[in-house]
Design a protein around this motif. Structure first.
Motif, PDB file in Angstrom:
ATOM      1  N   PRO A   1     -20.714  -8.772  15.388  1.00 23.70           N
ATOM      2  CA  PRO A   1     -21.451  -7.816  16.231  1.00 23.70           C
ATOM      3  C   PRO A   1     -22.067  -8.476  17.452  1.00 23.70           C
ATOM      4  CG  PRO A   1     -22.687  -8.347  14.236  1.00 23.70           C
ATOM      5  CD  PRO A   1     -21.343  -8.990  14.082  1.00 23.70           C
ATOM      6  N   ARG A   2     -22.179  -7.680  18.522  1.00 19.00           N
ATOM      7  CA  ARG A   2     -22.808  -8.114  19.791  1.00 19.00           C
ATOM      8  C   ARG A   2     -22.179  -9.392  20.339  1.00 19.00           C
ATOM      9  NH1 ARG A   2     -27.379  -5.428  21.305  1.00 19.00           N
ATOM     10  NH2 ARG A   2     -28.529  -4.246  19.722  1.00 19.00           N
ATOM     11  N   ARG A   3     -20.870  -9.479  20.284  1.00 26.33           N
ATOM     12  CA  ARG A   3     -20.168 -10.637  20.837  1.00 26.33           C
ATOM     13  C   ARG A   3     -19.114 -10.156  21.822  1.00 26.33           C
ATOM     14  NH1 ARG A   3     -20.000 -15.168  17.542  1.00 26.33           N
ATOM     15  NH2 ARG A   3     -18.885 -16.147  19.278  1.00 26.33           N
ATOM     16  N   SER A   4     -18.815 -11.017  22.787  1.00 27.80           N
ATOM     17  CA  SER A   4     -17.773 -10.701  23.762  1.00 27.80           C
ATOM     18  C   SER A   4     -16.494 -11.442  23.405  1.00 27.80           C
ATOM     19  CB  SER A   4     -18.223 -11.104  25.171  1.00 27.80           C
ATOM     20  OG  SER A   4     -19.279 -10.278  25.606  1.00 27.80           O
ATOM     21  N   TYR A   5     -15.371 -10.774  23.623  1.00 31.34           N
ATOM     22  CA  TYR A   5     -14.061 -11.334  23.329  1.00 31.34           C
ATOM     23  C   TYR A   5     -13.144 -11.080  24.518  1.00 31.34           C
ATOM     24  CZ  TYR A   5     -15.675 -11.565  18.484  1.00 31.34           C
ATOM     25  OH  TYR A   5     -16.379 -11.852  17.343  1.00 31.34           O
ATOM     26  N   THR A   6     -12.255 -12.032  24.756  1.00 34.37           N
ATOM     27  CA  THR A   6     -11.274 -11.895  25.834  1.00 34.37           C
ATOM     28  C   THR A   6      -9.878 -12.007  25.259  1.00 34.37           C
ATOM     29  OG1 THR A   6     -12.779 -12.820  27.500  1.00 34.37           O
ATOM     30  CG2 THR A   6     -10.419 -12.846  28.009  1.00 34.37           C
ATOM     31  N   ALA A   7      -9.052 -11.023  25.583  1.00 34.91           N
ATOM     32  CA  ALA A   7      -7.656 -11.015  25.145  1.00 34.91           C
ATOM     33  C   ALA A   7      -6.756 -11.170  26.361  1.00 34.91           C
ATOM     34  CB  ALA A   7      -7.328  -9.719  24.412  1.00 34.91           C
TER      35      ALA A   7
ATOM     36  N   VAL B   1      -6.483 -14.582  22.007  1.00 36.11           N
ATOM     37  CA  VAL B   1      -7.812 -13.975  21.966  1.00 36.11           C
ATOM     38  C   VAL B   1      -8.830 -15.083  21.725  1.00 36.11           C
ATOM     39  CG1 VAL B   1      -9.302 -12.277  20.839  1.00 36.11           C
ATOM     40  CG2 VAL B   1      -6.848 -11.832  21.045  1.00 36.11           C
ATOM     41  N   VAL B   2      -9.902 -15.091  22.498  1.00 38.49           N
ATOM     42  CA  VAL B   2     -10.978 -16.066  22.331  1.00 38.49           C
ATOM     43  C   VAL B   2     -12.309 -15.328  22.335  1.00 38.49           C
ATOM     44  CG1 VAL B   2      -9.688 -17.969  23.369  1.00 38.49           C
ATOM     45  CG2 VAL B   2     -11.145 -16.523  24.807  1.00 38.49           C
TER      46      VAL B   2
END
Length: 422
Positions: A102-108, A75-76
């Motif tokens: 909050p209000r952040r994007s994450y990629t798994a 996850v980043v």
């Protein structure tokens, strides 16, 4: 003749038809291999779904696998920084070690591997919700870090306001306990939702290392509130000490590692302010404190006391009471506390730990649920019924192990609410 012509035709037909022999006979040429069995396809589903928006800050990476297992999770965040995650014990998801921002994007990115060695990878990107403007539920973790606790120490989380029934399962999913060596247990809610306790079927083994996380920051709690904070603590269980107080004899038995090491005369609560009977736990220890009962029922006094050990939220303590030494061992004169001589109270403070079990029997009233850490005041079967989630199969009571001696040090949990004794 016609019948001879038909017989000849029948013979030709039978000779041209292959004979069906037994089922164990292979219908293939020597050396020819059987077709390989078809394996079930590897299936992997990951949540949140790709491009999901406004997900809670407590979102986990959910994984559902068929015909294989998860072998890698990465996850980043939207800056490329790695996010540490931990697997749930049941394999249903991977939990970030810290609450998401909050209000952040994450990629798994999740990889699963089949028994055949084949792999598949799924990737999902999601965005968290803004910081909530809803009121926060205040949570207090009564399990401090780097302490040594008694073998009856329940992990306790208190809530203000209390958690409604419909929200308790969601809250409980965000409460994590690990023990080393493993000693599984479960959570159980006080009926009004103001506290939840974690314990095993039996007392903790001396030397057990317990790590706790209450990962509640940003957790939606019902429709109107969110969790306030993410808290962690790791501590150790010390030697076994228990106190047994009998109103019939007005004596306290001090038991260490299964052996009675001392009996101490006591004076308990007088009939108008009786001491509670039940199984309690030492909640905090104070070398010096002041009991101020002005404005309380049956109160109205102010007194300084030494060597005070809290047993209930309502203000029942074990403490030194030199003014009642003539009554100790024969007559109850206190306002609900357990009075000891000054010398005995000083000695006891050096023996006990927060988390030691205290059993009082034979008084006029029973201990109320939630008045203190009352996790041991019910059977294991009743305790397990208080879980908002299914209790794992196999968690059944078993004979308590013989306690083993271990090093001990004093300790106190987070500050307790004010309350006076006498």
């Amino acid at each position: 003749m016609e019948w001879r012509r038909r017989l000849a035709l029948l013979a030709v037909t039978v000779a041209a038809t292959p004979l069906a022999l037994g089922g164990c006979t292979a219908d293939r040429e020597p050396g020819e291999r059987a077709a390989p069995e078809r394996t079930a396809p590897l299936e992997l589903v990951v949540t949140p779904t790709d491009r999901a928006r406004d997900v809670p800050l407590t979102t986990e990476v959910g994984t559902r696998v068929r015909n294989g297992r998860v072998t890698a999770v990465r996850v980043v965040d939207d800056r490329g920084a790695a996010v540490e995650v931990e697997p749930r014990e049941d394999g249903s998801g991977w939990v970030p070690r810290s609450t998401l921002e909050p209000r952040r994007s994450y990629t798994a990115e999740v990889t699963a591997t089949a028994d055949s060695g084949a792999t598949t990878t799924r990737k999902t990107t999601f965005t968290t919700q803004p910081k909530s403007t809803r009121p926060a539920v205040t949570s207090t973790l009564y399990f401090a870090g780097d302490r040594t606790y008694g073998t009856a120490m329940p992990v306790t989380v208190a809530f203000d306001p209390p958690i409604p029934k419909e929200a308790r399962a969601d809250v409980q999913r965000r409460l994590f306990v690990r023990t080393d060596p493993p000693q599984p247990g479960t959570w159980s809610w006080v009926s009004d939702g103001s506290q939840v306790y974690y314990r095993a079927p039996d007392f903790w083994r001396p030397g057990t290392r317990i790590s706790v996380r209450a990962g509640l920051a940003g957790l939606p709690i019902g429709k109107d509130a969110v969790g306030d904070a993410d808290r962690r603590a790791t501590s150790t269980i010390g030697r076994q000490v228990a106190l047994e107080i009998d109103n019939a004899t007005k004596q306290m038995s001090v038991i260490q590692d299964g052996t009675v090491v001392r009996r101490i005369p006591v004076s308990l609560g007088k009939p108008s302010t009786p001491t509670s009977s039940g199984k309690m736990v030492i909640m905090e220890k104070r070398d010096f404190t002041t009991f101020d009962t002005r404005g309380e029922p049956n109160g109205g006094y102010v007194v300084d006391v030494e060597d005070a050990q809290r047993l209930t939220w309502g203000g029942e303590f074990i403490h030194g009471a030199p003014w009642s030494e003539g009554d100790q061992g024969s007559t109850n004169v206190s306002h609900g506390c357990t009075n000891l001589s000054a010398a005995a109270a000083d000695w006891l403070m050096k023996i006990t730990q927060v988390g030691d079990l205290v059993t009082v029997k034979g008084t006029e009233v029973e201990l109320d649920e939630g008045n203190g850490w009352t996790a041991w005041n019910v059977s294991w079967e009743e305790f397990a019924k208080g879980s908002a989630l299914p209790v794992p199969a196999g968690l059944r009571p078993s004979p308590s192990l013989a306690p083993q001696p271990s090093a001990v040090a004093g300790g106190s949990p987070a500050p307790a609410p004010s309350g006076s004794g006498g």
